[in-house]
Design a protein around this motif. Structure first.
Motif, short mmCIF file in Angstrom:
data_model
loop_
_atom_site.label_atom_id
_atom_site.label_comp_id
_atom_site.label_asym_id
_atom_site.label_seq_id
_atom_site.Cartn_x
_atom_site.Cartn_y
_atom_site.Cartn_z
N LYS A 1 -0.60 7.16 10.41
CA LYS A 1 -1.81 7.38 10.98
C LYS A 1 -1.04 8.49 11.92
O LYS A 1 -1.65 8.44 13.16
CB LYS A 1 -2.41 6.32 12.14
CG LYS A 1 -2.77 5.64 11.03
CD LYS A 1 -4.46 4.38 12.20
CE LYS A 1 -4.70 3.71 11.36
NZ LYS A 1 -4.04 2.86 9.91
N SER B 1 0.92 12.38 10.83
CA SER B 1 1.32 13.81 10.35
C SER B 1 2.44 13.88 9.96
O SER B 1 3.09 13.66 11.39
CB SER B 1 1.04 15.18 10.94
OG SER B 1 1.86 15.87 10.20
N GLU C 1 2.99 10.96 1.66
CA GLU C 1 0.94 10.75 1.57
C GLU C 1 0.65 9.12 2.26
O GLU C 1 0.01 8.92 3.26
CB GLU C 1 0.57 11.19 0.42
CG GLU C 1 -0.72 11.12 0.53
CD GLU C 1 -1.33 11.61 -0.83
OE1 GLU C 1 -2.90 11.00 -1.24
OE2 GLU C 1 -1.07 12.39 -1.72
N ASP C 2 1.39 7.85 1.30
CA ASP C 2 1.41 7.08 2.25
C ASP C 2 1.62 6.68 3.26
O ASP C 2 0.64 5.54 3.72
CB ASP C 2 1.89 6.38 1.01
CG ASP C 2 0.93 5.80 -0.57
OD1 ASP C 2 -0.16 6.54 -0.57
OD2 ASP C 2 1.87 5.51 -1.42
N THR D 1 0.95 -0.89 0.25
CA THR D 1 0.21 0.34 0.46
C THR D 1 0.72 1.64 0.03
O THR D 1 0.36 2.27 -0.18
CB THR D 1 -0.78 -0.32 0.98
OG1 THR D 1 -0.05 0.01 2.13
CG2 THR D 1 -1.99 -1.19 1.54
N ILE D 2 2.14 1.74 0.20
CA ILE D 2 3.28 2.22 0.30
C ILE D 2 3.93 2.15 -1.28
O ILE D 2 4.20 1.48 -1.25
CB ILE D 2 4.24 2.52 1.45
CG1 ILE D 2 3.24 2.38 3.05
CG2 ILE D 2 5.16 2.99 1.31
CD1 ILE D 2 4.15 2.23 3.89
N GLU E 1 1.85 8.61 5.83
CA GLU E 1 1.22 9.46 6.74
C GLU E 1 0.22 8.44 6.98
O GLU E 1 -0.43 7.74 8.38
CB GLU E 1 0.62 10.98 6.40
CG GLU E 1 1.79 11.78 6.44
CD GLU E 1 1.70 12.98 5.96
OE1 GLU E 1 0.45 13.02 4.88
OE2 GLU E 1 1.87 14.26 6.73
N ASP E 2 -0.76 7.62 5.83
CA ASP E 2 -1.74 6.83 6.09
C ASP E 2 -1.53 6.38 6.55
O ASP E 2 -2.14 5.35 7.36
CB ASP E 2 -2.31 6.62 4.59
CG ASP E 2 -3.12 7.64 3.73
OD1 ASP E 2 -3.05 8.72 4.41
OD2 ASP E 2 -3.14 7.52 2.76
N PHE E 3 -0.22 5.20 6.87
CA PHE E 3 0.49 3.84 7.11
C PHE E 3 -0.41 4.18 8.83
O PHE E 3 0.09 2.97 9.31
CB PHE E 3 1.55 3.36 6.12
CG PHE E 3 1.79 2.26 6.97
CD1 PHE E 3 1.43 1.28 7.41
CD2 PHE E 3 2.73 2.13 8.51
CE1 PHE E 3 1.95 -0.27 7.52
CE2 PHE E 3 4.12 1.08 8.77
CZ PHE E 3 3.10 0.08 7.90
#
Length: 87
Positions: free
Chosen positions: A36, A38, A29-30, A14-15, A32-34
């Protein structure tokens, strides 16, 4: 703070990542999502990445830059002014 290693991140599909000049760069961006978290203050470079068959310019950073930012003490910038010891 989520404890992870670069090996885990490199295996995660996913990254988005790219190897440039023998060093791996990861999409902020990936990440940060992984994580959770900033990652706004991470030093980054813009690199072209193939995302779903389309070449896009993405902000990327090395694993070392991301870890250096994550391990930074939260109040480190205020140490000299706010937390100064009174004499």
């Amino acid at each position: 703070m989520k404890k992870i290693t670069e090996a885990i991140v490199r295996k995660d599909t996913t990254i988005h990542k790219i190897q440039f000049d023998k060093e791996w760069f990861y999409s902020l961006e990936d990440m940060e999502d992984f994580l959770k978290e900033s990652l706004e203050g991470v030093e980054s470079v813009t690199l072209p990445m193939d995302i779903y068959g389309e070449i896009m310019d993405m902000k990327c950073a090395t694993w070392e830059d991301i870890e250096r930012f994550r391990q930074k003490e939260p109040l480190e910038d205020f140490r000299g002014s706010v937390l100064r010891r009174k004499k």
